[in-house]
Design a protein around this motif. Structure first.
Motif, short mmCIF file in Angstrom:
data_model
loop_
_atom_site.label_atom_id
_atom_site.label_comp_id
_atom_site.label_asym_id
_atom_site.label_seq_id
_atom_site.Cartn_x
_atom_site.Cartn_y
_atom_site.Cartn_z
N TRP A 147 -7.23 -27.57 12.22
CA TRP A 147 -7.31 -28.99 11.83
C TRP A 147 -6.10 -29.78 12.29
O TRP A 147 -6.19 -31.00 12.51
N LEU A 148 -4.96 -29.12 12.43
CA LEU A 148 -3.77 -29.80 12.96
C LEU A 148 -4.04 -30.30 14.38
O LEU A 148 -3.62 -31.40 14.77
N ILE A 149 -4.75 -29.49 15.15
CA ILE A 149 -5.10 -29.88 16.52
C ILE A 149 -6.17 -30.98 16.50
O ILE A 149 -6.07 -31.97 17.23
N MET A 150 -7.17 -30.81 15.63
CA MET A 150 -8.27 -31.79 15.60
C MET A 150 -7.83 -33.15 15.09
O MET A 150 -8.39 -34.19 15.47
N LEU A 151 -6.81 -33.16 14.20
CA LEU A 151 -6.37 -34.43 13.60
C LEU A 151 -5.18 -35.04 14.33
O LEU A 151 -4.60 -36.04 13.85
N ASN A 152 -4.82 -34.51 15.46
CA ASN A 152 -3.73 -35.11 16.25
C ASN A 152 -4.09 -36.56 16.59
O ASN A 152 -5.18 -36.83 17.11
N LEU A 157 -9.64 -34.27 18.38
CA LEU A 157 -11.07 -34.54 18.55
C LEU A 157 -11.55 -35.67 17.64
O LEU A 157 -12.38 -36.49 18.02
N VAL A 158 -11.00 -35.72 16.41
CA VAL A 158 -11.48 -36.71 15.44
C VAL A 158 -11.23 -38.13 15.95
O VAL A 158 -12.13 -38.99 15.94
N ASN A 159 -10.01 -38.42 16.37
CA ASN A 159 -9.71 -39.77 16.86
C ASN A 159 -10.42 -40.09 18.17
O ASN A 159 -10.73 -41.25 18.46
N LYS A 160 -10.68 -39.05 18.99
CA LYS A 160 -11.44 -39.28 20.22
C LYS A 160 -12.86 -39.72 19.89
O LYS A 160 -13.42 -40.63 20.53
N LEU A 162 -13.73 -41.24 17.14
CA LEU A 162 -13.62 -42.61 16.61
C LEU A 162 -13.50 -43.64 17.74
O LEU A 162 -14.04 -44.74 17.66
N ARG A 163 -12.80 -43.26 18.82
CA ARG A 163 -12.68 -44.20 19.97
C ARG A 163 -14.04 -44.41 20.63
O ARG A 163 -14.36 -45.52 21.07
N VAL A 164 -14.84 -43.35 20.67
CA VAL A 164 -16.17 -43.46 21.29
C VAL A 164 -17.03 -44.46 20.53
O VAL A 164 -17.82 -45.22 21.12
N VAL A 165 -16.88 -44.49 19.19
CA VAL A 165 -17.70 -45.41 18.39
C VAL A 165 -17.03 -46.77 18.20
O VAL A 165 -17.49 -47.59 17.41
N GLY A 166 -15.90 -47.00 18.91
CA GLY A 166 -15.31 -48.34 18.92
C GLY A 166 -14.05 -48.50 18.09
O GLY A 166 -13.48 -49.59 18.06
N LEU A 167 -13.59 -47.46 17.39
CA LEU A 167 -12.35 -47.56 16.60
C LEU A 167 -11.19 -47.05 17.46
O LEU A 167 -10.91 -45.85 17.51
N GLU A 168 -10.52 -47.96 18.14
CA GLU A 168 -9.47 -47.58 19.10
C GLU A 168 -8.24 -47.01 18.43
O GLU A 168 -7.64 -46.07 18.92
N ASN A 169 -7.83 -47.61 17.32
CA ASN A 169 -6.60 -47.17 16.66
C ASN A 169 -6.92 -46.31 15.44
O ASN A 169 -6.93 -46.79 14.30
N GLY A 170 -7.19 -45.05 15.70
CA GLY A 170 -7.45 -44.13 14.60
C GLY A 170 -6.19 -43.87 13.80
O GLY A 170 -5.08 -44.02 14.29
N PRO A 171 -6.33 -43.50 12.53
CA PRO A 171 -5.14 -43.27 11.69
C PRO A 171 -4.35 -42.05 12.13
O PRO A 171 -4.83 -41.20 12.87
N PRO A 182 -6.60 -37.71 1.70
CA PRO A 182 -8.03 -37.59 2.07
C PRO A 182 -8.28 -36.56 3.17
O PRO A 182 -9.30 -35.86 3.15
N ALA A 183 -7.35 -36.47 4.14
CA ALA A 183 -7.53 -35.48 5.20
C ALA A 183 -7.50 -34.06 4.64
O ALA A 183 -8.30 -33.20 5.01
N LEU A 184 -6.58 -33.82 3.68
CA LEU A 184 -6.52 -32.49 3.05
C LEU A 184 -7.79 -32.21 2.25
O LEU A 184 -8.26 -31.07 2.19
N MET A 185 -8.34 -33.25 1.62
CA MET A 185 -9.59 -33.06 0.87
C MET A 185 -10.73 -32.64 1.80
O MET A 185 -11.52 -31.76 1.48
N VAL A 186 -10.79 -33.29 2.96
CA VAL A 186 -11.85 -32.95 3.94
C VAL A 186 -11.72 -31.49 4.36
O VAL A 186 -12.70 -30.75 4.44
N ILE A 187 -10.48 -31.07 4.62
CA ILE A 187 -10.27 -29.67 5.03
C ILE A 187 -10.65 -28.72 3.91
O ILE A 187 -11.28 -27.69 4.13
N GLN A 188 -10.26 -29.08 2.68
CA GLN A 188 -10.59 -28.24 1.52
C GLN A 188 -12.10 -28.10 1.37
O GLN A 188 -12.62 -27.00 1.13
N VAL A 189 -12.82 -29.20 1.50
CA VAL A 189 -14.28 -29.18 1.37
C VAL A 189 -14.89 -28.35 2.50
O VAL A 189 -15.77 -27.51 2.28
N TRP A 190 -14.41 -28.57 3.71
CA TRP A 190 -14.94 -27.84 4.88
C TRP A 190 -14.77 -26.34 4.71
O TRP A 190 -15.67 -25.56 5.04
#
Length: 317
Positions: A147-152, A157-160, A162-171, A182-190
């Motif tokens: 997840w550290l790699i995916m949330l870079n 991958l996550v922000n990429k 978001l860019r595809v769907v039009g959100l250029e400045n991902g958090p 919230p990011a930790l919650m997503v990982i916990q749920v996953w």
């Protein structure tokens, strides 16, 4: 005792020889079960009961562990009194409650939905079940690394996506005080959905098939069958999953320590991480033990409430 009057009574009443022998037999072999239980009892005593009692006693002391046992000073309820006025602990406790309130229902509901899907005759169903269960048995550090790699923020991958769907400045996700928890919650749920789904799948195998057939004959739809048959039968399993998920989530430490170290600021400092900070960073083991006692009381209360709800529902059913 009256004398036996039938052949059956005579078989049930021991003869005088058996009565003379049997009382001595349990006493002669009473040490054998204890011998088999001894390794487990010794393990529980050394690794559970002794640390538990020691933790309770340390909560009433001021101890920095560095000075050894001579530095142990009894302070009574001073740690608990400080805990009640500690604003930082209050915020950590609120954060823990929010973490549990979001993560546990999301994990259980998504696990139930996944179990519904995986219970159907899908191609490769066994492989899918193993794939979804895999995150639960993987080391938290490996999960955190993925997840550290995916949330870079830049190459993840996550922000990429978001860019595809039009959100250029991902958090910044893990570096943002608004998005880290919230990011930790997503990982916990996953990581927990697969485990919940497997438990629900096991419960599905005991559902009464004849009731489903009868309901279909009566014209009940899928939702009606779920309400009337599936959910009542799965309710005890749901209570079990909620209780165990609350306990494991309240103790969640590995992902927080690896990904955020309680930050940024104190955005992801939960009660369990506050306990670690006080014990191993500030060397306040007495205060850390008091936090542990408070968390134990909180989880015990939530567990008792959940258990009470299940019993009340069972009596009303």
């Amino acid at each position: 005792m009256s004398a036996p009057t039938t052949a059956r009574d005579e078989r049930l009443v021991p003869s005088s020889t058996e009565a003379a022998v049997n009382p001595a037999r349990p006493r002669r072999h009473s040490w054998v079960p204890l011998l088999f239980l001894a390794p487990n009892l010794l393990g529980v005593l050394i690794f559970t009961l002794v640390p538990l009692v020691a933790g309770v006693l340390v909560a009433f002391t001021d101890w920095d562990v560095v000075s050894g046992l001579p530095g142990l000073r009894w302070v009574g309820l001073e740690n608990f009194s400080e805990l009640l006025g500690d604003a930082a602990f209050g915020r950590a406790l609120g954060r823990t409650g929010f973490y549990i309130a979001v993560s546990v229902p999301a994990t259980v509901l998504l696990g139930l939905a996944l179990a519904n899907v995986l219970n159907k005759p899908l191609p490769g169903r066994a492989a899918l079940r193993a794939i979804f269960f895999l995150p639960y048995v993987v080391n938290p550090i490996a999960v955190g690394t993925v997840w550290l790699i995916m949330l870079n923020p830049d190459s993840g991958l996550v922000n990429k996506v978001l860019r595809v769907v039009g959100l250029e400045n991902g958090p910044g996700w893990l570096t943002s005080s608004s998005w880290a928890l919230p990011a930790l919650m997503v990982i916990q749920v996953w990581a927990g959905v697969g485990y919940v789904a497997v438990i629900y799948l096991a419960a599905y195998q005991d559902l009464p098939v004849d009731l489903y057939d009868a309901a279909k004959v009566d014209g009940a739809g899928s939702w009606r069958r779920f309400q009337a048959i599936t959910w009542p039968a799965l309710f005890p399993t749901t209570v079990f999953l909620v209780i165990t998920s609350m306990i494991s989530t309240s103790q969640g430490f590995g992902l927080i320590a690896f990904l955020t170290q309680g930050g940024p600021g104190e955005a992801t400092t939960t009660a369990s991480f506050a306990m670690y900070q006080n014990g191993f960073l500030y060397y306040r083991f007495g205060y850390a033990a008091a936090i542990g006692m408070a968390m134990f009381a909180l989880v015990l209360t939530l567990t008792a409430v959940s258990w009470r709800v299940q019993r009340g529902r069972g009596m009303n059913a």
